[in-house]
Design a protein around this motif. Structure first.
Motif, PDB file in Angstrom:
ATOM      1  N   ARG A 162     -35.040  29.998 -13.973  1.00  0.00           N
ATOM      2  CA  ARG A 162     -36.091  30.135 -14.768  1.00  0.00           C
ATOM      3  C   ARG A 162     -35.386  28.710 -15.424  1.00  0.00           C
ATOM      4  O   ARG A 162     -34.224  27.709 -15.523  1.00  0.00           O
ATOM      5  CB  ARG A 162     -35.047  30.723 -15.565  1.00  0.00           C
ATOM      6  N   ILE A 163     -36.527  27.955 -16.513  1.00  0.00           N
ATOM      7  CA  ILE A 163     -36.779  25.859 -16.136  1.00  0.00           C
ATOM      8  C   ILE A 163     -36.612  26.498 -17.942  1.00  0.00           C
ATOM      9  O   ILE A 163     -37.868  27.140 -18.502  1.00  0.00           O
ATOM     10  CB  ILE A 163     -37.857  25.181 -16.020  1.00  0.00           C
ATOM     11  N   THR A 164     -35.752  25.502 -18.680  1.00  0.00           N
ATOM     12  CA  THR A 164     -35.717  25.418 -20.249  1.00  0.00           C
ATOM     13  C   THR A 164     -36.050  24.739 -21.087  1.00  0.00           C
ATOM     14  O   THR A 164     -35.323  23.082 -19.681  1.00  0.00           O
ATOM     15  CB  THR A 164     -34.183  26.597 -20.765  1.00  0.00           C
ATOM     16  N   LEU A 165     -36.992  24.250 -21.628  1.00  0.00           N
ATOM     17  CA  LEU A 165     -37.704  22.720 -22.565  1.00  0.00           C
ATOM     18  C   LEU A 165     -36.646  22.541 -23.457  1.00  0.00           C
ATOM     19  O   LEU A 165     -36.485  23.239 -24.232  1.00  0.00           O
ATOM     20  CB  LEU A 165     -38.745  22.629 -22.663  1.00  0.00           C
ATOM     21  N   ASP A 166     -36.813  21.252 -23.675  1.00  0.00           N
ATOM     22  CA  ASP A 166     -36.515  21.581 -25.372  1.00  0.00           C
ATOM     23  C   ASP A 166     -37.379  20.936 -25.943  1.00  0.00           C
ATOM     24  O   ASP A 166     -38.987  21.354 -25.528  1.00  0.00           O
ATOM     25  CB  ASP A 166     -35.875  19.931 -25.787  1.00  0.00           C
ATOM     26  N   ALA A 167     -37.296  20.548 -27.803  1.00  0.00           N
ATOM     27  CA  ALA A 167     -38.548  20.383 -28.506  1.00  0.00           C
ATOM     28  C   ALA A 167     -39.836  19.223 -27.919  1.00  0.00           C
ATOM     29  O   ALA A 167     -40.511  19.582 -28.121  1.00  0.00           O
ATOM     30  CB  ALA A 167     -38.373  19.727 -29.727  1.00  0.00           C
ATOM     31  N   ALA A 168     -39.497  18.448 -27.233  1.00  0.00           N
ATOM     32  CA  ALA A 168     -40.612  17.303 -26.602  1.00  0.00           C
ATOM     33  C   ALA A 168     -41.309  17.963 -24.906  1.00  0.00           C
ATOM     34  O   ALA A 168     -41.359  16.769 -24.438  1.00  0.00           O
ATOM     35  CB  ALA A 168     -39.116  16.254 -26.267  1.00  0.00           C
ATOM     36  N   GLY A 169     -40.191  19.030 -24.360  1.00  0.00           N
ATOM     37  CA  GLY A 169     -40.637  19.636 -23.387  1.00  0.00           C
ATOM     38  C   GLY A 169     -40.079  19.516 -22.947  1.00  0.00           C
ATOM     39  O   GLY A 169     -40.372  19.618 -21.215  1.00  0.00           O
ATOM     40  N   LEU A 170     -38.770  18.142 -22.158  1.00  0.00           N
ATOM     41  CA  LEU A 170     -38.090  18.081 -20.951  1.00  0.00           C
ATOM     42  C   LEU A 170     -37.187  19.215 -20.333  1.00  0.00           C
ATOM     43  O   LEU A 170     -36.781  20.359 -21.457  1.00  0.00           O
ATOM     44  CB  LEU A 170     -36.994  16.751 -21.657  1.00  0.00           C
ATOM     45  N   PRO A 171     -37.448  19.479 -18.987  1.00  0.00           N
ATOM     46  CA  PRO A 171     -36.581  19.986 -18.811  1.00  0.00           C
ATOM     47  C   PRO A 171     -34.863  19.896 -19.262  1.00  0.00           C
ATOM     48  O   PRO A 171     -34.134  18.885 -18.302  1.00  0.00           O
ATOM     49  CB  PRO A 171     -36.978  19.970 -17.620  1.00  0.00           C
ATOM     50  N   ARG A 172     -34.619  20.775 -19.946  1.00  0.00           N
ATOM     51  CA  ARG A 172     -32.817  20.608 -19.810  1.00  0.00           C
ATOM     52  C   ARG A 172     -31.980  20.968 -18.699  1.00  0.00           C
ATOM     53  O   ARG A 172     -30.446  20.905 -18.844  1.00  0.00           O
ATOM     54  CB  ARG A 172     -32.528  20.795 -21.489  1.00  0.00           C
ATOM     55  N   ALA A 173     -32.639  22.467 -18.497  1.00  0.00           N
ATOM     56  CA  ALA A 173     -31.495  23.671 -17.893  1.00  0.00           C
ATOM     57  C   ALA A 173     -32.543  24.391 -17.171  1.00  0.00           C
ATOM     58  O   ALA A 173     -33.542  24.335 -16.918  1.00  0.00           O
ATOM     59  CB  ALA A 173     -30.600  24.096 -18.638  1.00  0.00           C
ATOM     60  N   VAL A 174     -31.942  24.283 -15.779  1.00  0.00           N
ATOM     61  CA  VAL A 174     -32.677  25.670 -14.759  1.00  0.00           C
ATOM     62  C   VAL A 174     -31.464  26.250 -14.428  1.00  0.00           C
ATOM     63  O   VAL A 174     -29.793  26.245 -14.033  1.00  0.00           O
ATOM     64  CB  VAL A 174     -32.584  24.245 -13.349  1.00  0.00           C
TER      65      VAL A 174
END
Length: 502
Positions: A162-174
């Motif tokens: 699971r890849i979580t994105l921030d508001a700008a679309g950057l991957p912040r966590a896997v």
């Protein structure tokens, strides 16, 4: 790709945040230079405080679209203080290592490595490289779902990522749920920070990993470049590489970060994924006392008047299943009812649930570790279900504050003593009076000849010897939870005395 609209929009946001599809697909090789540390959650004095096992620096060339890597790794490791320095190359199912990668034998090697070692490495790089994950999600056959800033990548034989994105679309966590023996289902959380533009794409310069809520990995990337795929950079994979069995391949992919704890520690033999003892049956230590001798870990079996007591359930269920068969055959007709675990370190009690699966088992541990052992027995195991998960069986965990003693069938006693040790707060040693022997794990490994004064394990050997003297035990032989040189599993007390510096 024929993804639902929400999935397409979420994936498009991720790709755009990293530099856009053209730049991402043009990126061939990710070159990073990094420094960091690794902690092991199954070592140290307390289960809640993972032990620092390595400070490392590395240079990695990672093929972003194929199963290739070249890793130059240097580390100071601390369980047995050693400097690691090696180059490891993986290409598909083949791999090669050159240099010092094993803390217990720091002689340089130049050898092929097993395919499951390559698979575990590549899986670790998948989890720590957003560009590599995105390239997987952009593949025509990819299985991706997502919405509301979360994407899930599913691959055959691997737990979903699971890849979580921030508001700008950057991957912040896997995040991925893995099997970590003996804890069972463990949430691995990989956090990314300090994204910087490099050759038209954005990459993280900071990576941190937690496992079961414990911070186990921190990595700062001091240099990153994106290059072309130069085949010469991945050259050097020669000779035959052992193919993984189905079980080994599965374990490498579903327990990756568990394996990486040991890799960073400089413990090469965990890549062997041991599955059986090295001798066909338990060997006799004394009347009514036998030892199941493993490739790296041993289990002692003591005959009581009406049942059997075992000491240690090592490694993980695949190995302990085979070791348990020898425990049961050691004294036919008598059931296993008691298990003593010398301390909570995963490698010495990782097969606990396999030993408990037959039911009616009482587990004796140092009192500080009772909650941890109860947690292990109750933990869910859905990624790699074991026998206890399939058919729950009762097991009772009891703490030892000072000493616990049983009568043996040989006419003496077997006693588990709590001792003071820098190795673990719950440390036990086990004394069998009729055999005049003490079993220990990790404090001192028996040697085939007298050691050099002060050699091997330093203060731990001294603490073991001092405890035997303070308890007034009549001891002639020390038996190891690990073998020393070769398959030396027992040695005279005098050898320990020399190691202890007396």
């Amino acid at each position: 790709m024929n993804f639902p609209k929400q999935t397409q929009e979420t994936l498009a946001a991720l790709v755009e945040s990293l530099g856009g599809r053209a730049a991402v697909e043009a990126a061939a090789v990710e070159h990073t230079v990094a420094t960091g540390w690794r902690r092991h959650p199954g070592w140290g004095k307390d289960p809640a405080k993972p032990e620092l096992v390595a400070d490392f620096s590395s240079t990695l060339d990672l093929d972003l679209a194929g199963p290739r890597y070249r890793l130059a790794h240097q580390a100071a490791v601390y369980l047995v203080p050693t400097d690691l320095d090696y180059v490891e190359i993986g290409d598909g199912s083949r791999g090669h290592v050159r240099g010092v990668d094993f803390m217990f034998d720091p002689r340089p090697v130049d050898t092929a490595i097993p395919s499951w070692r390559v698979a575990a490495r590549l899986r670790h790089f998948d989890l720590t490289s957003p560009l590599r994950l995105v390239r997987k999600m952009l593949a025509p056959e990819a299985d991706v779902t997502g919405a509301d800033g979360v994407l899930t990548l599913r691959e055959f034989g691997r737990p979903p990522v699971r890849i979580t994105l921030d508001a700008a679309g950057l991957p912040r966590a896997v995040e991925v749920t893995e099997e970590h023996s003996p804890l069972g289902d463990v949430l691995v959380h990989v956090a990314f920070d300090d994204f910087r533009a490099v050759s038209g794409v954005r990459v993280p310069f900071r990576v941190d990993i937690t496992a079961a809520g414990l911070h186990v990995h921190s990595e700062t990337r001091t240099e990153a470049t994106i290059g072309t795929a130069d085949p010469a950079r991945f050259a050097g994979v020669a000779g035959e590489t052992a193919e993984a069995t189905v079980e080994q391949a599965s374990y490498a992919l579903s327990s990756t970060e568990w394996i990486m704890h040991y890799v960073y520690s400089g413990v090469r033999f965990y890549f062997d994924l041991q599955t059986a003892p090295v001798k066909p049956e338990a060997v006799e230590l004394a009347p009514g006392v036998k030892l199941v001798v493993g490739p790296s870990h041993n289990t002692m079996v003591v005959e009581l008047p009406d049942r059997v007591l075992a000491v240690e359930s090592p490694l993980y269920d695949d190995y302990s299943r085979a070791a348990l068969l020898q425990v049961k055959r050691a004294f036919p007709g008598k059931p296993l009812r008691d298990l003593v675990c010398t301390h909570f370190h995963f490698d010495h009690m990782g097969g606990l649930r396999e030993f408990a699966a037959d039911g009616d088992l009482t587990v004796h541990v140092g009192t500080p570790a009772v909650p941890f052992f109860e947690q292990v027995l109750a933990a869910p195991h859905t990624v790699d279900p074991d026998r206890l998960a399939a058919v729950p069986a009762p097991a009772d965990v009891r703490g030892i504050d000072e000493v616990l003693t049983f009568d043996t069938a040989a006419g003496g006693t077997v006693s588990a003593y709590r001792i003071v040790s820098d190795h673990a707060a719950d440390m036990l040693i086990v004394y069998v009076s009729s055999g005049k022997l003490v079993f220990n794990s990790d404090l001192w490994n028996p040697t085939p000849r007298p050691p050099a004064p002060g050699a091997q394990r330093g203060r731990l050997a001294t603490q073991l010897y001092d405890a035997i003297q303070a308890l007034g035990l009549d001891v002639e032989t020390i038996v190891g939870g690990h073998c020393g040189a070769g398959t030396t599993y027992a040695a005279p007390l005098d050898y320990l005395r020399i190691s202890a510096g007396y």
